[in-house]
Design an enzyme around this catalytic site. Structure first.
Site, PDB file in Angstrom:
ATOM      1  N   ASP A  32       0.870  -1.183   0.000  1.00  0.00           N
ATOM      2  CA  ASP A  32       0.000   0.000   0.000  1.00  0.00           C
ATOM      3  C   ASP A  32       0.907   1.234   0.000  1.00  0.00           C
ATOM      4  O   ASP A  32       1.973   1.225   0.623  1.00  0.00           O
ATOM      5  CB  ASP A  32      -0.902   0.008   1.244  1.00  0.00           C
ATOM      6  CG  ASP A  32      -2.151   0.852   1.060  1.00  0.00           C
ATOM      7  OD1 ASP A  32      -3.266   0.297   1.102  1.00  0.00           O
ATOM      8  OD2 ASP A  32      -2.027   2.089   0.872  1.00  0.00           O
ATOM      9  N   ASP A  59       4.114   2.087  -4.244  1.00  0.00           N
ATOM     10  CA  ASP A  59       3.069   2.586  -5.136  1.00  0.00           C
ATOM     11  C   ASP A  59       2.961   1.649  -6.332  1.00  0.00           C
ATOM     12  O   ASP A  59       3.988   1.247  -6.894  1.00  0.00           O
ATOM     13  CB  ASP A  59       3.451   4.004  -5.601  1.00  0.00           C
ATOM     14  CG  ASP A  59       2.263   4.716  -6.217  1.00  0.00           C
ATOM     15  OD1 ASP A  59       1.706   4.197  -7.210  1.00  0.00           O
ATOM     16  OD2 ASP A  59       1.893   5.773  -5.702  1.00  0.00           O
ATOM     17  N   GLY A  83      -6.453   1.209  -5.169  1.00  0.00           N
ATOM     18  CA  GLY A  83      -6.967   2.062  -6.238  1.00  0.00           C
ATOM     19  C   GLY A  83      -7.569   3.310  -5.639  1.00  0.00           C
ATOM     20  O   GLY A  83      -7.837   3.367  -4.431  1.00  0.00           O
ATOM     21  N   LYS A  85     -10.816   5.810  -5.439  1.00  0.00           N
ATOM     22  CA  LYS A  85     -12.223   5.404  -5.532  1.00  0.00           C
ATOM     23  C   LYS A  85     -13.248   6.533  -5.436  1.00  0.00           C
ATOM     24  O   LYS A  85     -14.432   6.259  -5.308  1.00  0.00           O
ATOM     25  CB  LYS A  85     -12.508   4.366  -4.471  1.00  0.00           C
ATOM     26  CG  LYS A  85     -12.347   4.891  -3.051  1.00  0.00           C
ATOM     27  CD  LYS A  85     -12.996   3.978  -2.020  1.00  0.00           C
ATOM     28  CE  LYS A  85     -12.897   4.606  -0.651  1.00  0.00           C
ATOM     29  NZ  LYS A  85     -13.555   3.856   0.393  1.00  0.00           N
ATOM     30  N   SER A 125     -16.685  -3.276  -9.191  1.00  0.00           N
ATOM     31  CA  SER A 125     -17.791  -2.525  -8.606  1.00  0.00           C
ATOM     32  C   SER A 125     -19.046  -2.708  -9.444  1.00  0.00           C
ATOM     33  O   SER A 125     -18.969  -2.914 -10.661  1.00  0.00           O
ATOM     34  CB  SER A 125     -17.401  -1.041  -8.595  1.00  0.00           C
ATOM     35  OG  SER A 125     -18.532  -0.245  -8.387  1.00  0.00           O
ATOM     36  N   TYR A 151     -13.759   7.032 -12.763  1.00  0.00           N
ATOM     37  CA  TYR A 151     -13.580   5.950 -11.786  1.00  0.00           C
ATOM     38  C   TYR A 151     -14.242   4.665 -12.298  1.00  0.00           C
ATOM     39  O   TYR A 151     -13.618   3.605 -12.360  1.00  0.00           O
ATOM     40  CB  TYR A 151     -14.186   6.342 -10.426  1.00  0.00           C
ATOM     41  CG  TYR A 151     -14.336   5.152  -9.510  1.00  0.00           C
ATOM     42  CD1 TYR A 151     -13.227   4.575  -8.897  1.00  0.00           C
ATOM     43  CD2 TYR A 151     -15.597   4.559  -9.284  1.00  0.00           C
ATOM     44  CE1 TYR A 151     -13.363   3.456  -8.082  1.00  0.00           C
ATOM     45  CE2 TYR A 151     -15.736   3.442  -8.471  1.00  0.00           C
ATOM     46  CZ  TYR A 151     -14.615   2.901  -7.874  1.00  0.00           C
ATOM     47  OH  TYR A 151     -14.748   1.786  -7.077  1.00  0.00           O
ATOM     48  N   LYS A 155     -12.680   0.792 -13.615  1.00  0.00           N
ATOM     49  CA  LYS A 155     -13.094  -0.551 -13.169  1.00  0.00           C
ATOM     50  C   LYS A 155     -13.440  -1.406 -14.386  1.00  0.00           C
ATOM     51  O   LYS A 155     -13.042  -2.565 -14.484  1.00  0.00           O
ATOM     52  CB  LYS A 155     -14.304  -0.459 -12.225  1.00  0.00           C
ATOM     53  CG  LYS A 155     -13.989   0.143 -10.887  1.00  0.00           C
ATOM     54  CD  LYS A 155     -13.085  -0.762 -10.057  1.00  0.00           C
ATOM     55  CE  LYS A 155     -12.567  -0.100  -8.815  1.00  0.00           C
ATOM     56  NZ  LYS A 155     -11.429  -0.764  -8.203  1.00  0.00           N
ATOM     57  N   PHE A 180     -21.308  -4.185  -4.180  1.00  0.00           N
ATOM     58  CA  PHE A 180     -22.375  -3.190  -4.125  1.00  0.00           C
ATOM     59  C   PHE A 180     -21.951  -2.138  -3.082  1.00  0.00           C
ATOM     60  O   PHE A 180     -20.829  -1.671  -3.155  1.00  0.00           O
ATOM     61  CB  PHE A 180     -23.725  -3.894  -3.955  1.00  0.00           C
ATOM     62  CG  PHE A 180     -24.117  -4.469  -5.319  1.00  0.00           C
ATOM     63  CD1 PHE A 180     -23.406  -5.554  -5.859  1.00  0.00           C
ATOM     64  CD2 PHE A 180     -25.060  -3.858  -6.102  1.00  0.00           C
ATOM     65  CE1 PHE A 180     -23.664  -6.014  -7.153  1.00  0.00           C
ATOM     66  CE2 PHE A 180     -25.336  -4.325  -7.390  1.00  0.00           C
ATOM     67  CZ  PHE A 180     -24.639  -5.397  -7.912  1.00  0.00           C
ATOM     68  N   TYR A 220     -29.222  13.709  -1.345  1.00  0.00           N
ATOM     69  CA  TYR A 220     -29.257  14.129  -2.747  1.00  0.00           C
ATOM     70  C   TYR A 220     -30.547  13.693  -3.444  1.00  0.00           C
ATOM     71  O   TYR A 220     -30.571  12.702  -4.144  1.00  0.00           O
ATOM     72  CB  TYR A 220     -28.048  13.578  -3.490  1.00  0.00           C
ATOM     73  CG  TYR A 220     -26.714  14.093  -2.984  1.00  0.00           C
ATOM     74  CD1 TYR A 220     -26.532  15.444  -2.693  1.00  0.00           C
ATOM     75  CD2 TYR A 220     -25.640  13.228  -2.801  1.00  0.00           C
ATOM     76  CE1 TYR A 220     -25.320  15.914  -2.227  1.00  0.00           C
ATOM     77  CE2 TYR A 220     -24.414  13.688  -2.345  1.00  0.00           C
ATOM     78  CZ  TYR A 220     -24.268  15.038  -2.055  1.00  0.00           C
ATOM     79  OH  TYR A 220     -23.058  15.490  -1.589  1.00  0.00           O
ATOM     80  N   GLY A 294     -25.419  11.733 -11.998  1.00  0.00           N
ATOM     81  CA  GLY A 294     -24.949  10.358 -12.176  1.00  0.00           C
ATOM     82  C   GLY A 294     -25.587   9.343 -11.245  1.00  0.00           C
ATOM     83  O   GLY A 294     -25.396   8.135 -11.429  1.00  0.00           O
TER      84      GLY A 294
END
Ligand code: NAD
Ligand code: UFG
Length: 332
Positions: A32, A59, A83, A85, A125, A151, A155, A180, A220, A294
């Site tokens: 990491d 990295d 990654g 996200k 995802s 993003y 994926k 999910f 939202y 989105g």
């Protein structure tokens, strides 16, 4: 017993998965760069499991250092969580996302190939489904259409790269796990979602409101075609998600396996607020705001393939996740 390299292992989902891997006796090393996590996570893992993973601050974009790591250590399997996200940030900084996520994964795959490591489990995802029209996502659905942010595209691209690599190399064993909405944390309250910087997922924001670091939650949109007008999501307890990873290790085979990891149930944003209030015994400040670009009104997993083939299904509820979140909040 297999020796596993966990990229992104000090992060939220990676750290919880390491706990479940230790329970099954696997050996674990972590790679990491600590961009979005803290080294202290390793102390917490040790406290919970009595074992501490080997740690390499590397990295993914540093091919040379990764090559050294693979030269020194023989891994049987890579669990690839590392990654960036943040959906909104990816729109503002697309190059960073493509470089970090896509180029970083290509580096990893080159190292694996060079050092004869032929198993990889990738953190994908539900976002790869784009906007398929039907809110119940099944693994056989087309992916990649209608993706609105870099993003999500990373994926999708990584999934496609992995499929192509498996076509080219008949020894390669790939698993794509489509998560999910992960929430909650280890029931000890020691480990949790603790991102560096400003979060944009619902639960970390709720946590910041509860801590008084953010004045109120902006919901939202409350005019979606859902029972209470707020969006519906399939929230999955991170411990269940972690167990999903472990359940697939023994089932790997040459080629590509794809599984949805979700509960198959939905909860609205307002129901999430109520569930948090129930667990905390206090009101959570919120206001209704404009819809976020989105966002889909509703999506959830068809988890039946994972149930059938892996014998895995979720055991914990949103209420369990809220109680565990409260323990983490009280601990930190
Ligand atoms: P996280 O940010 O907590 O963990 C990711 C870890 O990767 C962090 O510790 C970060 O420091 C590390 N990292 C990032 N770029 C790196 C690089 N170039 N080199 C080395 N390390 C790097 O995120 P998470 O929630 O644990 O997510 C893990 C994976 O699951 C990610 O790939 C994410 O896209 C995916 N995922 C997450 C969610 C979610 O809602 N949390 C949903 C679907 C998929
Ligand atoms: N929400 C709010 N206010 C906030 C944050 C979120 O109302 O401040 C709402 C969103 O509108 C959405 C729900 O809470 O209805 C969940 O939002 P998250 O941002 O937590 O999660 P998303 O469903 O938008 O995104 C998740 C993952 C992404 C992935 C996407 C699609 O976080 O990685 O699912 O699979 F791309």
């Amino acid at each position: 017993m297999e020796r596993i390299l966990v990229t992104g292992g000090t992060g939220y989902i990676g750290s919880h998965t390491i706990i479940e891997l230790y329970k099954k006796g696997y050996e674990v090393d972590v790679l990491d760069n600590l961009f979005n996590s803290k080294i202290e996570v390793l102390d917490k893992i040790e406290k919970i499991c009595g074992k501490r993973p080997g740690f390499y601050k590397i990295d993914l974009c540093d091919y040379g250092k990764m090559d050294e790591l693979f030269k020194k250590n023989q891994y049987d399997l890579v669990m690839h969580f590392a990654g960036l996200k943040a959906v909104g940030e990816s729109v503002e900084k697309p190059l960073e996302y493509y470089e970090n996520n896509v180029s970083g994964t290509i580096n990893l795959l080159k190292c694996m190939q060079k050092h004869n490591v032929n198993k990889i489990i990738f953190s994908s995802s539900a976002t790869v489904y784009g906007d398929p029209g039907d809110p119940k996502y099944v693994e056989t659905m087309e992916t990649g259409r209608g993706l609105t942010n870099p993003y999500g595209k990373t994926k999708y691209m990584i999934e496609e790269i992995l499929k192509d690599c498996a076509k080219a190399d008949s020894n390669l064993q790939v698993v794509l796990l489509r998560y999910f909405n992960p929430i909650g944390n280890h029931p000890s309250g020691l480990l949790g979602e603790d991102p560096n910087g400003i979060p944009n997922n619902l639960m970390p924001i709720i946590m910041k409101v509860a801590r008084g670091e953010i004045k109120e939650l902006s919901i939202y949109g409350d005019d979606y075609p859902t029972p209470d007008g707020t969006c519906l999501r399939d929230y999955i307890h991170v411990v269940d998600l972690a167990k999903g990873h472990v359940s697939v290790v023994d089932k790997m085979e040459p080629g590509v396996l794809i599984y949805n990891l979700g509960s198959g149930r939905t909860t609205s944003v307002l129901e999430m607020v109520r569930a948090f209030e129930k667990a905390s015994g206090e009101k959570l400040a919120y206001k209704i705001a404009e819809r976020r670009d989105g966002d889909l009104a509703e999506f959830y997993a068809d988890p039946s393939k994972a149930m059938r083939e892996l014998g895995w299904e979720t055991e914990l509820t949103v209420d369990d996740a809220m109680e565990d979140t409260l323990k983490f909040l009280n601990n930190s």
